[in-house]
Write a protein that holds these residues in place. Sequence first.
Motif, mmCIF file in Angstrom:
data_model
loop_
_atom_site.group_PDB
_atom_site.id
_atom_site.type_symbol
_atom_site.label_atom_id
_atom_site.label_comp_id
_atom_site.label_asym_id
_atom_site.label_seq_id
_atom_site.Cartn_x
_atom_site.Cartn_y
_atom_site.Cartn_z
ATOM 1 N N ILE A 1 36.483 3.074 -38.735
ATOM 2 C CA ILE A 1 36.123 3.233 -37.320
ATOM 3 C C ILE A 1 35.398 4.553 -37.095
ATOM 4 C CG2 ILE A 1 37.128 3.721 -35.042
ATOM 5 C CD1 ILE A 1 39.071 1.425 -35.574
ATOM 6 N N ASN A 2 35.908 5.616 -37.684
ATOM 7 C CA ASN A 2 35.263 6.919 -37.516
ATOM 8 C C ASN A 2 33.832 6.898 -38.045
ATOM 9 O OD1 ASN A 2 37.502 8.022 -36.255
ATOM 10 N ND2 ASN A 2 38.389 8.747 -38.171
ATOM 11 N N GLY A 3 33.599 6.194 -39.139
ATOM 12 C CA GLY A 3 32.245 6.059 -39.666
ATOM 13 C C GLY A 3 31.358 5.186 -38.793
ATOM 14 N N LEU A 4 31.919 4.095 -38.269
ATOM 15 C CA LEU A 4 31.132 3.190 -37.416
ATOM 16 C C LEU A 4 30.694 3.869 -36.116
ATOM 17 C CD1 LEU A 4 33.114 -0.146 -37.913
ATOM 18 C CD2 LEU A 4 30.818 0.401 -38.783
ATOM 19 N N LYS A 5 31.451 4.827 -35.654
ATOM 20 C CA LYS A 5 31.044 5.582 -34.461
ATOM 21 C C LYS A 5 29.716 6.290 -34.707
ATOM 22 C CE LYS A 5 35.703 6.403 -32.696
ATOM 23 N NZ LYS A 5 36.775 7.408 -32.511
ATOM 24 N N ARG A 6 29.462 6.678 -35.953
ATOM 25 C CA ARG A 6 28.201 7.343 -36.309
ATOM 26 C C ARG A 6 27.086 6.336 -36.587
ATOM 27 N NH1 ARG A 6 31.386 9.454 -40.220
ATOM 28 N NH2 ARG A 6 29.969 8.699 -41.835
ATOM 29 N N THR A 7 27.424 5.247 -37.301
ATOM 30 C CA THR A 7 26.371 4.341 -37.768
ATOM 31 C C THR A 7 25.954 3.294 -36.741
ATOM 32 O OG1 THR A 7 27.980 2.841 -38.827
ATOM 33 C CG2 THR A 7 27.061 4.619 -40.187
ATOM 34 N N ASN B 1 27.595 -4.666 -24.256
ATOM 35 C CA ASN B 1 27.681 -4.021 -25.567
ATOM 36 C C ASN B 1 28.710 -4.725 -26.451
ATOM 37 O OD1 ASN B 1 25.775 -2.026 -25.104
ATOM 38 N ND2 ASN B 1 27.274 -0.620 -24.240
ATOM 39 N N PRO B 2 28.457 -4.736 -27.759
ATOM 40 C CA PRO B 2 29.455 -5.301 -28.669
ATOM 41 C C PRO B 2 30.694 -4.406 -28.720
ATOM 42 C CG PRO B 2 27.678 -4.284 -29.909
ATOM 43 C CD PRO B 2 27.282 -4.217 -28.464
ATOM 44 N N THR B 3 31.835 -5.013 -29.015
ATOM 45 C CA THR B 3 33.106 -4.293 -29.045
ATOM 46 C C THR B 3 33.823 -4.556 -30.358
ATOM 47 O OG1 THR B 3 33.343 -4.506 -26.648
ATOM 48 C CG2 THR B 3 35.332 -3.995 -27.881
ATOM 49 N N LEU B 4 34.399 -3.479 -30.901
ATOM 50 C CA LEU B 4 35.270 -3.591 -32.063
ATOM 51 C C LEU B 4 36.689 -3.292 -31.600
ATOM 52 C CD1 LEU B 4 35.360 -3.849 -35.272
ATOM 53 C CD2 LEU B 4 35.605 -1.365 -35.210
ATOM 54 N N LEU B 5 37.586 -4.243 -31.804
ATOM 55 C CA LEU B 5 38.989 -4.086 -31.431
ATOM 56 C C LEU B 5 39.805 -3.817 -32.684
ATOM 57 C CD1 LEU B 5 39.404 -7.226 -29.112
ATOM 58 C CD2 LEU B 5 38.788 -4.894 -28.437
ATOM 59 N N LEU B 6 40.472 -2.683 -32.723
ATOM 60 C CA LEU B 6 41.411 -2.454 -33.815
ATOM 61 C C LEU B 6 42.650 -3.261 -33.484
ATOM 62 C CD1 LEU B 6 42.346 -1.178 -36.390
ATOM 63 C CD2 LEU B 6 42.910 0.897 -35.129
ATOM 64 N N ARG B 7 42.844 -4.335 -34.217
ATOM 65 C CA ARG B 7 43.912 -5.301 -33.975
ATOM 66 C C ARG B 7 43.671 -6.016 -32.645
ATOM 67 N NH1 ARG B 7 46.784 -4.928 -38.346
ATOM 68 N NH2 ARG B 7 47.413 -2.951 -39.220
ATOM 69 N N GLY B 8 43.025 -7.146 -32.718
ATOM 70 C CA GLY B 8 42.636 -7.914 -31.533
ATOM 71 C C GLY B 8 43.649 -8.974 -31.132
ATOM 72 N N PRO B 9 43.205 -9.969 -30.351
ATOM 73 C CA PRO B 9 44.121 -10.981 -29.818
ATOM 74 C C PRO B 9 44.836 -11.794 -30.901
ATOM 75 C CG PRO B 9 41.840 -11.528 -29.267
ATOM 76 C CD PRO B 9 41.830 -10.171 -29.876
ATOM 77 N N GLU B 10 44.179 -11.990 -32.023
ATOM 78 C CA GLU B 10 44.817 -12.736 -33.107
ATOM 79 C C GLU B 10 46.013 -11.951 -33.661
ATOM 80 O OE1 GLU B 10 40.530 -13.934 -32.763
ATOM 81 O OE2 GLU B 10 41.572 -12.011 -32.861
ATOM 82 N N ASP B 11 45.886 -10.626 -33.716
ATOM 83 C CA ASP B 11 46.998 -9.783 -34.165
ATOM 84 C C ASP B 11 48.159 -9.818 -33.175
ATOM 85 O OD1 ASP B 11 46.307 -7.963 -36.660
ATOM 86 O OD2 ASP B 11 44.478 -8.138 -35.490
ATOM 87 N N VAL B 12 47.829 -9.810 -31.881
ATOM 88 C CA VAL B 12 48.886 -9.864 -30.854
ATOM 89 C C VAL B 12 49.641 -11.185 -30.961
ATOM 90 C CG1 VAL B 12 49.353 -9.909 -28.359
ATOM 91 C CG2 VAL B 12 47.692 -8.267 -29.301
ATOM 92 N N GLU B 13 48.908 -12.266 -31.169
ATOM 93 C CA GLU B 13 49.561 -13.567 -31.341
ATOM 94 C C GLU B 13 50.480 -13.551 -32.562
ATOM 95 O OE1 GLU B 13 48.523 -18.246 -32.322
ATOM 96 O OE2 GLU B 13 46.886 -16.857 -31.909
ATOM 97 N N THR C 1 28.809 -1.744 -42.097
ATOM 98 C CA THR C 1 27.720 -1.454 -41.150
ATOM 99 C C THR C 1 26.592 -2.466 -41.306
ATOM 100 O OG1 THR C 1 28.229 0.912 -41.088
ATOM 101 C CG2 THR C 1 26.006 0.261 -40.439
ATOM 102 N N LYS C 2 26.185 -2.724 -42.528
ATOM 103 C CA LYS C 2 25.114 -3.701 -42.793
ATOM 104 C C LYS C 2 25.541 -5.078 -42.254
ATOM 105 C CE LYS C 2 22.492 -5.706 -46.683
ATOM 106 N NZ LYS C 2 22.736 -7.118 -46.474
ATOM 107 N N TRP C 3 26.749 -5.487 -42.572
ATOM 108 C CA TRP C 3 27.251 -6.790 -42.136
ATOM 109 C C TRP C 3 27.262 -6.880 -40.605
ATOM 110 C CZ3 TRP C 3 31.319 -8.617 -39.254
ATOM 111 C CH2 TRP C 3 31.655 -9.964 -39.407
ATOM 112 N N LEU C 4 27.750 -5.830 -39.954
ATOM 113 C CA LEU C 4 27.808 -5.839 -38.480
ATOM 114 C C LEU C 4 26.417 -5.864 -37.860
ATOM 115 C CD1 LEU C 4 30.715 -3.358 -37.667
ATOM 116 C CD2 LEU C 4 30.551 -5.735 -36.905
#
Length: 191
Positions: free
Chosen positions: A19-25, A73-85, A184-187
């Motif tokens: 996540i810290n890297g994606l904030k830059r890239t 804007n696109p969003t990255l969720l650290l642990r999203g709805p599938e994790d909550v389920e 990053t490339k994949w995203l």
Amino acid sequence: MGIIVSLSGSKAVGKTTLINGLKRTIPKLQIREGFRQTNTGYSLNIEQEYYMNQRWYIRREIEEYQLFRNNSNPTLLLRGPEDVEFYTLHYPKTKGFKWNVEVNLQKELKELRRCRSDFIIYLDAPEEIILQRKINDDTKPRKNMKDWMQNWQPYIESYMKKIEYTYVFDTEKKDVEEVLKEVTKWLKERL
């Protein structure tokens, strides 16, 4: 509508570092970090209070999901709805409770299941690598790591990998920059 990507994986696998890297890239990527525990005042070990607690968390997850989905804007969720389920269904089992969560939270789970990530990024590594990364990372205490590896990791890994829109990134033999470059490339190809 904004694209929603969830990030999942074991504790100490490298999610926060990524996540810290994606904030830059990918600066346009909105990031919701962490599960954000809140003291709801309910006991997780009393059945009816557990249901009240999970209703609160599910409601918050749905509300946040809708906000992110309606953002351009696109969003990255650290642990999203599938994790909550997964947590909602699995926690009682880790304590030996035979509660019928699926029935008692039927309405809430049905609504939560309408909230799905477009993609899930699952960071993967063998247990011995994860445990070594935990030792090398003194920024987080991870006091319940043994419980996590025994009662959670094998089950959530299996659960996440079975979801058809999960993309697994093997981090075992890659350093931080290699994982960041690959993700990053994949995203960027999908955003």
